[in-house]
Design a protein around this motif. Structure first.
Motif, PDB file in Angstrom:
ATOM      1  N   ALA A  63      -6.118 -10.786  -6.839  1.00 27.24           N
ATOM      2  CA  ALA A  63      -6.073 -10.566  -8.137  1.00 27.24           C
ATOM      3  C   ALA A  63      -7.342  -9.703  -8.489  1.00 27.24           C
ATOM      4  O   ALA A  63      -8.256  -9.733  -8.115  1.00 27.24           O
ATOM      5  N   GLY A  64      -6.841  -8.584  -9.278  1.00 27.97           N
ATOM      6  CA  GLY A  64      -8.032  -7.562  -9.730  1.00 27.97           C
ATOM      7  C   GLY A  64      -8.067  -6.497  -8.623  1.00 27.97           C
ATOM      8  O   GLY A  64      -8.937  -5.612  -8.777  1.00 27.97           O
ATOM      9  N   GLU A  65      -7.622  -6.575  -7.604  1.00 28.21           N
ATOM     10  CA  GLU A  65      -7.778  -5.483  -6.400  1.00 28.21           C
ATOM     11  C   GLU A  65      -6.330  -4.890  -6.095  1.00 28.21           C
ATOM     12  O   GLU A  65      -6.518  -4.026  -5.274  1.00 28.21           O
ATOM     13  N   GLU A  66      -5.395  -4.949  -7.019  1.00 26.20           N
ATOM     14  CA  GLU A  66      -4.235  -4.199  -7.065  1.00 26.20           C
ATOM     15  C   GLU A  66      -4.397  -2.649  -7.182  1.00 26.20           C
ATOM     16  O   GLU A  66      -5.144  -2.172  -8.103  1.00 26.20           O
ATOM     17  N   ASP A  67      -3.729  -1.987  -6.505  1.00 20.13           N
ATOM     18  CA  ASP A  67      -3.679  -0.428  -6.666  1.00 20.13           C
ATOM     19  C   ASP A  67      -2.163  -0.347  -7.143  1.00 20.13           C
ATOM     20  O   ASP A  67      -1.164  -0.353  -6.476  1.00 20.13           O
ATOM     21  N   TRP A  68      -1.704  -0.031  -8.437  1.00 23.37           N
ATOM     22  CA  TRP A  68      -0.548   0.167  -8.944  1.00 23.37           C
ATOM     23  C   TRP A  68       0.169   1.434  -8.819  1.00 23.37           C
ATOM     24  O   TRP A  68       1.261   1.370  -9.126  1.00 23.37           O
ATOM     25  N   LEU A  70       0.864   1.630  -5.473  1.00 26.57           N
ATOM     26  CA  LEU A  70       1.291   0.845  -4.136  1.00 26.57           C
ATOM     27  C   LEU A  70       1.886  -0.206  -4.452  1.00 26.57           C
ATOM     28  O   LEU A  70       1.330  -1.250  -4.567  1.00 26.57           O
ATOM     29  N   VAL A  71       3.206  -0.037  -4.548  1.00 28.56           N
ATOM     30  CA  VAL A  71       4.096  -1.081  -4.992  1.00 28.56           C
ATOM     31  C   VAL A  71       5.337  -1.056  -4.141  1.00 28.56           C
ATOM     32  O   VAL A  71       5.687  -0.097  -3.384  1.00 28.56           O
ATOM     33  N   ASN A  72       5.955  -2.391  -4.038  1.00 25.77           N
ATOM     34  CA  ASN A  72       7.326  -2.592  -3.293  1.00 25.77           C
ATOM     35  C   ASN A  72       8.387  -2.123  -4.178  1.00 25.77           C
ATOM     36  O   ASN A  72       8.161  -1.636  -5.303  1.00 25.77           O
ATOM     37  N   ALA A  73       9.689  -2.264  -3.761  1.00 24.14           N
ATOM     38  CA  ALA A  73      10.918  -1.952  -4.424  1.00 24.14           C
ATOM     39  C   ALA A  73      10.965  -2.923  -5.913  1.00 24.14           C
ATOM     40  O   ALA A  73      11.516  -2.352  -6.724  1.00 24.14           O
ATOM     41  N   GLY A  74      10.432  -3.940  -5.731  1.00 30.55           N
ATOM     42  CA  GLY A  74      10.404  -4.812  -6.933  1.00 30.55           C
ATOM     43  C   GLY A  74       9.077  -4.505  -8.055  1.00 30.55           C
ATOM     44  O   GLY A  74       8.931  -5.068  -9.033  1.00 30.55           O
ATOM     45  N   LYS A  75       8.440  -3.533  -7.508  1.00 32.96           N
ATOM     46  CA  LYS A  75       7.372  -2.975  -8.333  1.00 32.96           C
ATOM     47  C   LYS A  75       6.179  -4.121  -8.461  1.00 32.96           C
ATOM     48  O   LYS A  75       5.117  -3.973  -9.287  1.00 32.96           O
ATOM     49  N   ASP A  76       6.142  -4.912  -7.359  1.00 36.98           N
ATOM     50  CA  ASP A  76       5.262  -5.818  -7.219  1.00 36.98           C
ATOM     51  C   ASP A  76       3.991  -5.179  -6.306  1.00 36.98           C
ATOM     52  O   ASP A  76       4.177  -4.386  -5.283  1.00 36.98           O
ATOM     53  N   PRO A  77       2.517  -5.431  -6.529  1.00 33.60           N
ATOM     54  CA  PRO A  77       1.443  -4.737  -5.638  1.00 33.60           C
ATOM     55  C   PRO A  77       1.625  -5.268  -4.517  1.00 33.60           C
ATOM     56  O   PRO A  77       1.713  -6.473  -4.148  1.00 33.60           O
ATOM     57  N   ILE A  78       1.267  -4.183  -3.382  1.00 32.19           N
ATOM     58  CA  ILE A  78       1.275  -4.713  -1.993  1.00 32.19           C
ATOM     59  C   ILE A  78      -0.059  -4.159  -1.268  1.00 32.19           C
ATOM     60  O   ILE A  78      -0.678  -3.333  -2.098  1.00 32.19           O
ATOM     61  N   SER A  79      -0.390  -4.394  -0.259  1.00 35.09           N
ATOM     62  CA  SER A  79      -1.418  -3.733   0.762  1.00 35.09           C
ATOM     63  C   SER A  79      -0.449  -3.162   1.785  1.00 35.09           C
ATOM     64  O   SER A  79       0.602  -3.325   2.124  1.00 35.09           O
ATOM     65  N   LEU A  80      -1.215  -2.086   2.554  1.00 34.67           N
ATOM     66  CA  LEU A  80      -0.514  -1.479   3.531  1.00 34.67           C
ATOM     67  C   LEU A  80      -1.489  -1.830   4.749  1.00 34.67           C
ATOM     68  O   LEU A  80      -2.829  -1.818   4.879  1.00 34.67           O
ATOM     69  N   LEU A  81      -0.812  -2.271   6.042  1.00 32.22           N
ATOM     70  CA  LEU A  81      -1.467  -2.307   7.054  1.00 32.22           C
ATOM     71  C   LEU A  81      -1.732  -1.431   7.924  1.00 32.22           C
ATOM     72  O   LEU A  81      -1.211  -0.122   7.756  1.00 32.22           O
ATOM     73  N   ARG A  82      -2.580  -1.166   9.154  1.00 29.84           N
ATOM     74  CA  ARG A  82      -2.953  -0.196   9.813  1.00 29.84           C
ATOM     75  C   ARG A  82      -1.749   0.474  10.271  1.00 29.84           C
ATOM     76  O   ARG A  82      -0.728  -0.103  10.818  1.00 29.84           O
ATOM     77  N   GLY A  83      -1.566   1.696  10.322  1.00 29.10           N
ATOM     78  CA  GLY A  83      -0.393   2.232  10.738  1.00 29.10           C
ATOM     79  C   GLY A  83       0.897   2.497   9.829  1.00 29.10           C
ATOM     80  O   GLY A  83       1.941   2.921  10.207  1.00 29.10           O
ATOM     81  N   GLY A  84       0.704   1.857   8.606  1.00 31.71           N
ATOM     82  CA  GLY A  84       1.575   2.089   7.709  1.00 31.71           C
ATOM     83  C   GLY A  84       1.976   3.476   7.456  1.00 31.71           C
ATOM     84  O   GLY A  84       1.229   4.529   7.493  1.00 31.71           O
ATOM     85  N   SER A  85       3.060   3.698   6.847  1.00 30.12           N
ATOM     86  CA  SER A  85       3.692   5.232   6.253  1.00 30.12           C
ATOM     87  C   SER A  85       4.558   4.915   5.043  1.00 30.12           C
ATOM     88  O   SER A  85       5.054   3.778   4.761  1.00 30.12           O
ATOM     89  N   PHE A  86       4.663   6.212   4.534  1.00 34.40           N
ATOM     90  CA  PHE A  86       5.558   6.446   3.292  1.00 34.40           C
ATOM     91  C   PHE A  86       6.543   7.281   3.585  1.00 34.40           C
ATOM     92  O   PHE A  86       6.241   8.381   4.390  1.00 34.40           O
TER      93      PHE A  86
END
Length: 223
Positions: A63-68, A70-86
């Motif tokens: 909480a407090g560290e979200e990057d809005w 960066l969200v999933n399909a349900g609009k929930d904040p997520i993190s991205l692991l090493r090697g992640g892609s868009f």
């Protein structure tokens, strides 16, 4: 039925996460399945996919560290692991439709003992205007697991012989994880794998509107 301790939503997610295979590519559907991202066991590498065009999703940020942005399909904040892609929606749907996902974990309103899935509409006037990507996931992934509570808030079974709600896909669900049990969907119907401690199979059957086969010894369901 005697009082039993049902699994919380987070505990269902933990149980599902333990079932994931090392090296697999897994889609997490909108809603409850997103909780699985927070519970991947250490030492297991699972590449999580989101329909809106992300690979290698990590757990929800504190909480407090979200990057809005960066969200999933349900609009929930997520993190991205090493090697992640868009990537764009066309490539995301190619992954979904082309059999590139080992498993998709979806929520559901109803599942039949034949594996029919109803997870996009309650048949009400204020429902979503269309099925969206749920249909593509249901028919494109190699396995479909459902994560849901065993009955509705009103106590009606979600596991049925025939779905009465608008269908997403026919005969696609292979495994069901609920707050009371883990069941496989087989060519002969439902097979009970695990059941929460304190609940007997007869009581589970009373909460399930489709026959459950008892083959071999059932293991206790732990979070």
């Amino acid at each position: 039925m005697a009082m039993v301790r049902r699994l919380s939503r987070e505990e269902i997610a933990s149980r599902i996460a333990r079932e994931l295979r090392d090296g697999s590519f897994v889609n997490l559907g909108i809603g409850l399945p997103t909780l699985v991202a927070d519970r991947i066991p250490e030492g297991i590498e699972v590449v999580l996919h989101s329909e809106n065009g992300i690979l290698n999703i990590g757990p929800r940020p504190p909480a407090g560290e979200e990057d809005w942005d960066l969200v999933n399909a349900g609009k929930d904040p997520i993190s991205l692991l090493r090697g992640g892609s868009f990537f764009d929606s066309s490539l995301s749907f190619i992954m979904m439709r082309g059999g590139h996902l080992d498993c998709s974990i979806l929520g559901a309103y109803q599942v039949s003992d034949k594996g029919d899935l109803a997870n996009w509409s309650m048949g009400a006037g204020d429902d979503l205007p269309g099925v969206g990507g749920a249909m593509d996931l249901a028919v494109g992934a190699r396995e479909i697991w459902v994560m849901m509570e065993h009955v509705t808030k009103q106590g009606a079974p979600r596991i049925v012989s025939e779905c009465t709600l608008p269908l997403t896909a026919l005969g696609v669900v292979t495994r069901i994880f609920t707050d009371l049990a883990v069941l496989d969907v087989t060519s002969r119907g439902l097979r009970l794998r695990e059941i929460v401690e304190g609940l007997d199979a007869q009581s589970l059957q009373e909460l399930t509107a489709a026959p459950i086969a008892l083959e071999g010894k059932q293991r206790p369901l732990h979070p």
